[in-house]
Design a protein around this motif. Sequence first.
Motif, short mmCIF file in Angstrom:
data_model
loop_
_atom_site.label_atom_id
_atom_site.label_comp_id
_atom_site.label_asym_id
_atom_site.label_seq_id
_atom_site.Cartn_x
_atom_site.Cartn_y
_atom_site.Cartn_z
N UNK A 24 11.42 20.82 -38.63
CA UNK A 24 10.74 21.65 -37.63
C UNK A 24 9.26 21.27 -37.56
N UNK A 25 8.68 20.99 -38.71
CA UNK A 25 7.29 20.55 -38.73
C UNK A 25 7.11 19.25 -37.97
N UNK A 26 8.07 18.35 -38.10
CA UNK A 26 7.97 17.07 -37.40
C UNK A 26 8.07 17.25 -35.89
N UNK A 27 8.68 18.33 -35.44
CA UNK A 27 8.67 18.62 -33.99
C UNK A 27 7.23 18.86 -33.53
N UNK A 28 6.42 19.44 -34.40
CA UNK A 28 5.00 19.63 -34.09
C UNK A 28 4.24 18.32 -34.04
N UNK A 29 4.68 17.33 -34.83
CA UNK A 29 4.05 16.00 -34.80
C UNK A 29 4.10 15.40 -33.40
N UNK A 30 5.18 15.66 -32.71
CA UNK A 30 5.35 15.08 -31.37
C UNK A 30 4.42 15.70 -30.33
#
Length: 141
Positions: free
Chosen positions: A88-94
């Motif tokens: 879910x955190x990596x969704x923020x990376x995008x």
Amino acid sequence: MIIGFALKLDAILIIIVSAVATALVGGIIPKGNVTIGIIVFGVGMMLFMMIMGNAFAAITVMTVGIGAPFVLAYGADPAAIGILALTCGYCGTLCTPMAANFNIVPVAMLDMKDRMGVIKKQVLPAMVMIVVQIVYMLIAQ
């Protein structure tokens, strides 16, 4: 917490403010409702990652503040919740310029006219991914 440390504020003040923030979130999440806890945890991971630019740092703070007391304490599988929360955190990376190596460097290397062009193209997949990750967390708990 990270913003407080970045601004070089007093460590005790930062811890107190973090405790107050956790208590406020605790007022939003009904006691024992793992479903709402998982949703807040997943969305919080995404948003906190967007602010920090680092999902590994975000998961530590979010797990201590939200994951442990509102999700894991009620019997959710820590291994499944942990890895899915990190995703879910990596969704923020995008969705953030804070992840410069993913979102700003390609713009410079490709000499793109729109500085946010890469991020604009990644927002829709990120929104789909966050929903899928949260649903998967709800199933895996």
